[in-house]
Design an enzyme around this catalytic site. Structure first.
Site, mmCIF file in Angstrom:
data_model
loop_
_atom_site.group_PDB
_atom_site.id
_atom_site.type_symbol
_atom_site.label_atom_id
_atom_site.label_comp_id
_atom_site.label_asym_id
_atom_site.label_seq_id
_atom_site.Cartn_x
_atom_site.Cartn_y
_atom_site.Cartn_z
ATOM 1 N N GLY A 11 0.838 -1.204 0.000
ATOM 2 C CA GLY A 11 0.000 0.000 0.000
ATOM 3 C C GLY A 11 0.871 1.251 0.000
ATOM 4 O O GLY A 11 1.895 1.292 0.662
ATOM 5 N N ARG A 72 1.154 -4.948 -6.120
ATOM 6 C CA ARG A 72 1.151 -6.211 -5.369
ATOM 7 C C ARG A 72 1.516 -7.274 -6.398
ATOM 8 O O ARG A 72 0.817 -7.448 -7.387
ATOM 9 C CB ARG A 72 -0.215 -6.460 -4.750
ATOM 10 C CG ARG A 72 -0.676 -5.244 -3.923
ATOM 11 C CD ARG A 72 -1.442 -5.629 -2.700
ATOM 12 N NE ARG A 72 -2.048 -4.455 -2.091
ATOM 13 C CZ ARG A 72 -1.673 -3.935 -0.916
ATOM 14 N NH1 ARG A 72 -0.705 -4.484 -0.219
ATOM 15 N NH2 ARG A 72 -2.277 -2.883 -0.426
ATOM 16 N N ASP A 103 4.753 -5.018 6.039
ATOM 17 C CA ASP A 103 5.242 -6.336 6.469
ATOM 18 C C ASP A 103 5.322 -7.354 5.325
ATOM 19 O O ASP A 103 6.222 -8.186 5.296
ATOM 20 C CB ASP A 103 4.429 -6.880 7.655
ATOM 21 C CG ASP A 103 2.950 -6.968 7.365
ATOM 22 O OD1 ASP A 103 2.521 -6.430 6.334
ATOM 23 O OD2 ASP A 103 2.226 -7.578 8.172
ATOM 24 N N THR A 126 3.951 2.617 5.721
ATOM 25 C CA THR A 126 2.543 2.211 5.801
ATOM 26 C C THR A 126 1.840 3.118 6.799
ATOM 27 O O THR A 126 2.428 3.487 7.821
ATOM 28 C CB THR A 126 2.386 0.728 6.224
ATOM 29 O OG1 THR A 126 1.040 0.503 6.664
ATOM 30 C CG2 THR A 126 3.313 0.345 7.365
ATOM 31 N N ASP A 128 -0.496 2.320 8.661
ATOM 32 C CA ASP A 128 -1.089 1.558 9.777
ATOM 33 C C ASP A 128 -0.265 1.562 11.063
ATOM 34 O O ASP A 128 -0.783 1.236 12.128
ATOM 35 C CB ASP A 128 -1.309 0.095 9.355
ATOM 36 C CG ASP A 128 -2.211 -0.014 8.136
ATOM 37 O OD1 ASP A 128 -3.035 0.892 7.944
ATOM 38 O OD2 ASP A 128 -2.075 -0.995 7.383
ATOM 39 N N ASP A 130 1.851 -0.573 12.020
ATOM 40 C CA ASP A 130 1.717 -1.920 12.590
ATOM 41 C C ASP A 130 3.021 -2.712 12.570
ATOM 42 O O ASP A 130 3.019 -3.931 12.538
ATOM 43 C CB ASP A 130 0.607 -2.685 11.843
ATOM 44 C CG ASP A 130 0.871 -2.772 10.344
ATOM 45 O OD1 ASP A 130 1.819 -2.133 9.854
ATOM 46 O OD2 ASP A 130 0.116 -3.485 9.662
ATOM 47 N N ARG A 172 -5.972 -1.649 9.461
ATOM 48 C CA ARG A 172 -5.973 -3.123 9.363
ATOM 49 C C ARG A 172 -6.205 -3.757 10.725
ATOM 50 O O ARG A 172 -7.169 -3.427 11.398
ATOM 51 C CB ARG A 172 -4.682 -3.595 8.708
ATOM 52 C CG ARG A 172 -4.680 -3.260 7.223
ATOM 53 C CD ARG A 172 -4.024 -4.315 6.426
ATOM 54 N NE ARG A 172 -2.617 -4.404 6.768
ATOM 55 C CZ ARG A 172 -1.709 -4.899 5.967
ATOM 56 N NH1 ARG A 172 -2.047 -5.347 4.789
ATOM 57 N NH2 ARG A 172 -0.448 -4.956 6.328
HETATM 58 P P1 ATP Z 1 0.718 -2.715 3.412
HETATM 59 O O1 ATP Z 1 0.978 -2.918 4.889
HETATM 60 O O2 ATP Z 1 0.545 -1.287 3.083
HETATM 61 O O3 ATP Z 1 -0.339 -3.592 2.844
HETATM 62 P P2 ATP Z 1 2.668 -4.583 2.520
HETATM 63 O O4 ATP Z 1 4.095 -4.440 2.177
HETATM 64 O O5 ATP Z 1 2.340 -5.425 3.715
HETATM 65 O O6 ATP Z 1 2.076 -3.129 2.660
HETATM 66 P P3 ATP Z 1 1.667 -6.626 0.720
HETATM 67 O O7 ATP Z 1 0.751 -6.529 -0.446
HETATM 68 O O8 ATP Z 1 1.315 -7.560 1.810
HETATM 69 O O9 ATP Z 1 1.866 -5.136 1.250
HETATM 70 O O10 ATP Z 1 3.108 -7.048 0.190
HETATM 71 C C1 ATP Z 1 3.710 -6.377 -0.903
HETATM 72 C C2 ATP Z 1 4.332 -7.345 -1.854
HETATM 73 O O11 ATP Z 1 5.360 -8.083 -1.180
HETATM 74 C C3 ATP Z 1 3.395 -8.430 -2.398
HETATM 75 O O12 ATP Z 1 2.624 -7.982 -3.478
HETATM 76 C C4 ATP Z 1 4.385 -9.509 -2.802
HETATM 77 O O13 ATP Z 1 4.941 -9.224 -4.053
HETATM 78 C C5 ATP Z 1 5.459 -9.392 -1.727
HETATM 79 N N1 ATP Z 1 5.213 -10.404 -0.694
HETATM 80 C C6 ATP Z 1 4.333 -10.359 0.326
HETATM 81 N N2 ATP Z 1 4.356 -11.474 1.057
HETATM 82 C C7 ATP Z 1 5.280 -12.274 0.476
HETATM 83 C C8 ATP Z 1 5.775 -13.600 0.730
HETATM 84 N N3 ATP Z 1 5.315 -14.328 1.754
HETATM 85 N N4 ATP Z 1 6.728 -14.096 -0.086
HETATM 86 C C9 ATP Z 1 7.199 -13.367 -1.121
HETATM 87 N N5 ATP Z 1 6.775 -12.141 -1.421
HETATM 88 C C10 ATP Z 1 5.824 -11.590 -0.647
#
Ligand code: ATP
Length: 324
Positions: A11, A72, A103, A126, A128, A130, A172
């Site tokens: 995000g 994503r 995360d 982020t 959040d 978190d 979240r």
């Molecule tokens: P936000 O907290 O704003 O949602 P985020 O970094 O947690 O941000 P995610 O969509 O969960 O957002 O993760 C971003 C990208 O990281 C995913 O689209 C994916 O490409 C990669 N990713 C997430 N989890 C994994 C995983 N377990 N293994 C490999 N790549 C991952």
């Protein structure tokens, strides 16, 4: 280290542009090449790169979102996808990565580091808040101010019409935005996932407020609250059990993620960007940059992604006293 890549993923959050700028300028300062990677891990897999000089990041410190764009990427979650990403890095002679995200972004980065022993460092971006290892994530302060501003406006109409407003805010599974913005905006009740006090108590408390002469009220509901009801169902429940209340619901939604970053987020982004690049130069990898008690520190990513375990109990007490 001769060349560092930087990407934003997951995000978007206000302050990401300021962080990219800080990474690019710190690289320039230390005569390291900097490469911007578009669309997060998907752009990494596809080689969607652009060289970033100190000048190419001008006029972005004040802009919300991320000019590198975010995505994503399902492909990066596969071994084949990560192999393609690694090939692109080798082909473009990139020695290390700065990952700005949440995360999920860090989980992916850690896995990539394990598989290829490729140096990475994270910057928490982020709204959040978190993530552990930092008191503040990038964008959180801006989101708080946006939410307080929105609730202030809703309060005007709530008090003019003697209404009870249920306002859902983002965060979240965390109640940080709800708790802090709720306190800042003077909400009567704040429902957060970390402290589910039950619906009975909500009714009692609203009834008590009404009996003391309150004719309008604001209830802030964290999107991840654990009452088991959506904000609309909550409003219906209260309407059924507390007659004569004129109730409205407002879901603030994505407006909370946008807007120009606050000065706090811009300064935080700048400090984190410097620390990220200089930590990589010192040979540190698999860490996340954070701020603890006004100091910029690094924490192993594996600890950071465990998430914050609780909200500040002192803050909860202050909220309780304020809603007397
Ligand atoms: P936000 O907290 O704003 O949602 P985020 O970094 O947690 O941000 P995610 O969509 O969960 O957002 O993760 C971003 C990208 O990281 C995913 O689209 C994916 O490409 C990669 N990713 C997430 N989890 C994994 C995983 N377990 N293994 C490999 N790549 C991952």
């Amino acid at each position: 280290i001769k060349k560092i890549g930087v990407l934003t993923s997951g995000g978007d959050a206000p302050g990401m542009n300021a962080a990219i700028r800080a990474v690019a300028r710190t690289c320039a300062y230390h005569q390291i090449e900097c490469v911007g990677i578009y669309r997060g891990y998907q752009g990494l897999i596809e080689g969607d790169f652009e060289d970033l000089s100190a000048r190419s990041v001008r006029n972005i410190i004040n802009r919300g979102g991320t000019f590198l764009k975010s995505a994503r990427s399902q492909e990066f979650k596969t071994k084949e996808g990560r192999a393609k990403a690694h090939e692109q890095l080798i082909k473009n002679q990139i020695d290390a990565l700065v990952l700005i995200g949440g995360d999920g972004t860090f989980t992916g980065g850690m896995l990539f580091n394990e598989e290829y022993n490729f140096p990475i460092i994270g910057i928490p971006g982020t709204i959040d808040n978190d993530i552990d290892g930092t008191m503040y994530t990038l964008g959180y302060d801006t989101a708080l101010n946006t939410v307080v501003d929105a609730i202030d406006r809703i309060r005007d109409t709530a008090s003019s019409h003697d209404r009870l407003f249920f306002i859902e805010v983002m965060g979240r599974d965390c109640g940080h935005i709800a708790l802090n913005a709720g306190l800042g905006a003077g909400a009567e009740e704040i429902l957060i996932p970390e402290a589910n006090r039950g619906l009975e108590q909500l009714l009692e408390s609203l009834e008590r407020s009404r009996n003391t002469g309150k004719s309008s009220s604001i209830v802030v509901v964290a999107e991840g609250d654990k009452t088991g009801k959506s904000v609309f169902q909550l409003a219906e429940y209260v309407e059924e059990n507390l007659p004569n209340y004129d109730i409205r619901v407002s879901v603030l939604g994505h407006m909370q993620r946008g807007g120009a970053p606050t000065c706090f987020d811009r300064v935080l982004a700048s400090r984190m960007g410097v620390k990220a690049v200089e930590s990589l130069m010192e040979g540190k990898s698999n860490y996340m940059v954070g701020m603890i008690k006004d100091e910029i520190v690094i924490t192993p990513i594996v600890d950071a992604i465990k998430g914050k375990s609780s909200v500040d109990s002192d803050l909860m007490r202050v909220c309780e006293i304020m809603s007397t």
